[in-house]
Design a protein around this motif. Structure first.
Motif, PDB file in Angstrom:
ATOM      1  N   TRP A  31      15.720 -32.025 -38.878  1.00  0.00           N
ATOM      2  CA  TRP A  31      16.660 -30.605 -38.991  1.00  0.00           C
ATOM      3  C   TRP A  31      16.576 -29.505 -39.193  1.00  0.00           C
ATOM      4  O   TRP A  31      16.644 -28.541 -38.231  1.00  0.00           O
ATOM      5  N   ASN A  32      17.945 -29.066 -38.544  1.00  0.00           N
ATOM      6  CA  ASN A  32      18.898 -27.838 -38.108  1.00  0.00           C
ATOM      7  C   ASN A  32      19.494 -26.279 -39.606  1.00  0.00           C
ATOM      8  O   ASN A  32      20.367 -26.122 -39.010  1.00  0.00           O
ATOM      9  N   PRO A  33      18.688 -26.074 -40.044  1.00  0.00           N
ATOM     10  CA  PRO A  33      19.393 -25.029 -41.018  1.00  0.00           C
ATOM     11  C   PRO A  33      19.496 -23.871 -40.063  1.00  0.00           C
ATOM     12  O   PRO A  33      18.870 -23.198 -39.569  1.00  0.00           O
ATOM     13  N   ALA A  34      20.197 -23.012 -40.967  1.00  0.00           N
ATOM     14  CA  ALA A  34      20.433 -21.724 -40.292  1.00  0.00           C
ATOM     15  C   ALA A  34      19.104 -20.726 -40.606  1.00  0.00           C
ATOM     16  O   ALA A  34      18.138 -21.319 -41.879  1.00  0.00           O
ATOM     17  N   HIS A  35      19.083 -19.781 -39.888  1.00  0.00           N
ATOM     18  CA  HIS A  35      17.526 -19.002 -39.450  1.00  0.00           C
ATOM     19  C   HIS A  35      17.715 -17.987 -40.650  1.00  0.00           C
ATOM     20  O   HIS A  35      19.200 -17.088 -40.511  1.00  0.00           O
ATOM     21  N   CYS A  36      16.927 -18.270 -41.008  1.00  0.00           N
ATOM     22  CA  CYS A  36      17.047 -16.776 -42.632  1.00  0.00           C
ATOM     23  C   CYS A  36      16.332 -15.640 -42.976  1.00  0.00           C
ATOM     24  O   CYS A  36      16.611 -14.801 -43.565  1.00  0.00           O
ATOM     25  N   GLY A  37      15.296 -15.362 -41.860  1.00  0.00           N
ATOM     26  CA  GLY A  37      14.719 -14.140 -41.843  1.00  0.00           C
ATOM     27  C   GLY A  37      13.428 -14.366 -41.227  1.00  0.00           C
ATOM     28  O   GLY A  37      13.090 -15.620 -40.957  1.00  0.00           O
ATOM     29  N   ASP A  38      12.704 -14.014 -42.002  1.00  0.00           N
ATOM     30  CA  ASP A  38      11.082 -14.364 -41.549  1.00  0.00           C
ATOM     31  C   ASP A  38      10.099 -14.219 -42.968  1.00  0.00           C
ATOM     32  O   ASP A  38      10.815 -13.912 -43.759  1.00  0.00           O
ATOM     33  N   SER A  39       8.839 -15.138 -43.167  1.00  0.00           N
ATOM     34  CA  SER A  39       8.368 -15.591 -44.003  1.00  0.00           C
ATOM     35  C   SER A  39       7.246 -14.744 -43.685  1.00  0.00           C
ATOM     36  O   SER A  39       7.003 -15.038 -45.039  1.00  0.00           O
ATOM     37  N   ALA A  40       6.766 -13.267 -43.443  1.00  0.00           N
ATOM     38  CA  ALA A  40       6.235 -12.070 -44.052  1.00  0.00           C
ATOM     39  C   ALA A  40       4.393 -13.475 -43.927  1.00  0.00           C
ATOM     40  O   ALA A  40       3.217 -12.476 -44.525  1.00  0.00           O
ATOM     41  N   GLU A  84      16.512 -24.015 -45.018  1.00  0.00           N
ATOM     42  CA  GLU A  84      16.233 -22.597 -44.844  1.00  0.00           C
ATOM     43  C   GLU A  84      14.633 -22.760 -42.901  1.00  0.00           C
ATOM     44  O   GLU A  84      14.304 -23.396 -43.054  1.00  0.00           O
ATOM     45  N   LYS A  85      14.691 -21.426 -42.573  1.00  0.00           N
ATOM     46  CA  LYS A  85      13.967 -21.261 -41.274  1.00  0.00           C
ATOM     47  C   LYS A  85      13.790 -20.076 -41.123  1.00  0.00           C
ATOM     48  O   LYS A  85      14.139 -19.204 -40.823  1.00  0.00           O
ATOM     49  N   LEU A  86      12.154 -19.513 -40.995  1.00  0.00           N
ATOM     50  CA  LEU A  86      11.880 -18.829 -41.525  1.00  0.00           C
ATOM     51  C   LEU A  86      10.696 -18.529 -40.525  1.00  0.00           C
ATOM     52  O   LEU A  86       9.624 -19.604 -40.251  1.00  0.00           O
ATOM     53  N   ASP A  87      10.798 -17.425 -39.231  1.00  0.00           N
ATOM     54  CA  ASP A  87      10.264 -17.440 -38.984  1.00  0.00           C
ATOM     55  C   ASP A  87       8.006 -16.847 -38.871  1.00  0.00           C
ATOM     56  O   ASP A  87       8.352 -16.298 -40.368  1.00  0.00           O
ATOM     57  N   ILE A  88       7.773 -17.055 -38.429  1.00  0.00           N
ATOM     58  CA  ILE A  88       6.054 -16.691 -38.638  1.00  0.00           C
ATOM     59  C   ILE A  88       5.590 -16.619 -37.137  1.00  0.00           C
ATOM     60  O   ILE A  88       5.155 -17.000 -36.170  1.00  0.00           O
ATOM     61  N   GLU A  89       4.861 -15.242 -37.995  1.00  0.00           N
ATOM     62  CA  GLU A  89       3.610 -15.288 -36.295  1.00  0.00           C
ATOM     63  C   GLU A  89       2.443 -16.161 -36.302  1.00  0.00           C
ATOM     64  O   GLU A  89       1.960 -15.708 -37.350  1.00  0.00           O
ATOM     65  N   VAL A  90       2.468 -16.298 -34.869  1.00  0.00           N
ATOM     66  CA  VAL A  90       1.318 -17.223 -34.891  1.00  0.00           C
ATOM     67  C   VAL A  90       0.704 -16.307 -33.457  1.00  0.00           C
ATOM     68  O   VAL A  90       1.155 -15.890 -32.592  1.00  0.00           O
ATOM     69  N   GLU A  91      -0.984 -15.929 -33.564  1.00  0.00           N
ATOM     70  CA  GLU A  91      -1.423 -14.848 -32.889  1.00  0.00           C
ATOM     71  C   GLU A  91      -1.541 -15.906 -31.662  1.00  0.00           C
ATOM     72  O   GLU A  91      -2.171 -15.388 -30.326  1.00  0.00           O
ATOM     73  N   ASP A  92      -2.277 -16.658 -31.675  1.00  0.00           N
ATOM     74  CA  ASP A  92      -2.963 -17.779 -30.594  1.00  0.00           C
ATOM     75  C   ASP A  92      -1.933 -19.203 -30.787  1.00  0.00           C
ATOM     76  O   ASP A  92      -1.451 -19.302 -29.930  1.00  0.00           O
ATOM     77  N   ALA A  93      -2.692 -20.250 -31.127  1.00  0.00           N
ATOM     78  CA  ALA A  93      -2.235 -21.653 -31.448  1.00  0.00           C
ATOM     79  C   ALA A  93      -2.417 -21.270 -33.257  1.00  0.00           C
ATOM     80  O   ALA A  93      -3.003 -20.719 -34.280  1.00  0.00           O
ATOM     81  N   ALA A  94      -1.355 -22.580 -33.337  1.00  0.00           N
ATOM     82  CA  ALA A  94      -0.919 -22.935 -34.654  1.00  0.00           C
ATOM     83  C   ALA A  94      -1.910 -23.574 -35.607  1.00  0.00           C
ATOM     84  O   ALA A  94      -2.477 -23.611 -36.264  1.00  0.00           O
ATOM     85  N   PHE A  95      -2.684 -24.440 -34.841  1.00  0.00           N
ATOM     86  CA  PHE A  95      -4.091 -24.967 -35.527  1.00  0.00           C
ATOM     87  C   PHE A  95      -5.285 -24.391 -34.658  1.00  0.00           C
ATOM     88  O   PHE A  95      -5.251 -23.957 -34.012  1.00  0.00           O
TER      89      PHE A  95
END
Length: 189
Positions: A31-40, A84-95
């Motif tokens: 999937w390669n949608p346009a970047h839409c912003g931040d996910s909060a 859509e594509k939304l940024d998500i902050e990951v402090e260290d690792a996703a899992f």
């Protein structure tokens, strides 16, 4: 549904949750949608997921979001759908790898890790363990998929260290699925 759908737009949230429960992952790499912003949204170092500063209390929602998580070539993490594509902050690792089960011994050993999302990953050629040396001690990571990693929780790391010590050997480490993972370095082929 044997194959993950190419498009989730026609599926209900219940259908998507059923796919996640059945361990069918959506094809986020296609999937390669346009970047839409931040996910909060943010994934804390301990694996807790937050939305607008509040923890997400429903494990099913966290599992659902984890299935549409992707790591971009530039290192950013995003939540991606076909549209859509939304940024998500990951402090260290996703899992976070919260549990380990060992079967076999020596080079016939297999190490299975349960993640905080309920997924299970067997360390080996496709899911390598690595150990970052830092001032506060080693930080072990397990490759999960597509550049996404799990931080191995400290109690699980101690279990791995105990297994490695019990195995002996010149280099402290463990075998899993045919690969030797040195506790202080890179895996050997």
């Amino acid at each position: 549904m044997d194959e993950p759908p190419a498009d989730l737009a026609g599926l209900s949230l219940a259908d998507i949750a059923a796919l996640a429960e059945a361990k069918k992952l959506p094809p986020v790499d296609k999937w390669n949608p346009a970047h839409c912003g931040d996910s909060a949204m943010r994934i804390a170092r301990d694996g807790t997921w937050y939305h607008e500063g509040s923890p997400i209390g429903r494990p099913a929602m966290v599992r659902l979001f984890s299935t549409i998580l992707r790591r971009e070539p530039d290192g950013r993490h995003v939540l991606v759908t076909p549209v859509e594509k939304l940024d998500i902050e990951v402090e260290d690792a996703a899992f976070v790898a919260v549990e380990v089960k060992s079967e076999g011994e020596g080079d016939a050993r297999r190490l299975a890790f349960r993640l905080n999302t309920g997924d299970v990953v067997v360390a080996g050629p496709e899911h390598r363990l690595r150990f970052d040396a830092r001032e506060d001690g080693p930080h072990p990571y397990l490759h999960v998929r597509g550049g996404l990693e799990a931080l191995v929780a400290r109690p699980v790391y101690y279990e791995l260290a105990e297994m490695a010590i019990a195995d002996g050997g010149d280099t402290p480490g463990l075998w899993s699925d045919g690969i030797f993972f040195a506790l202080t370095g890179s895996p050997s082929p």
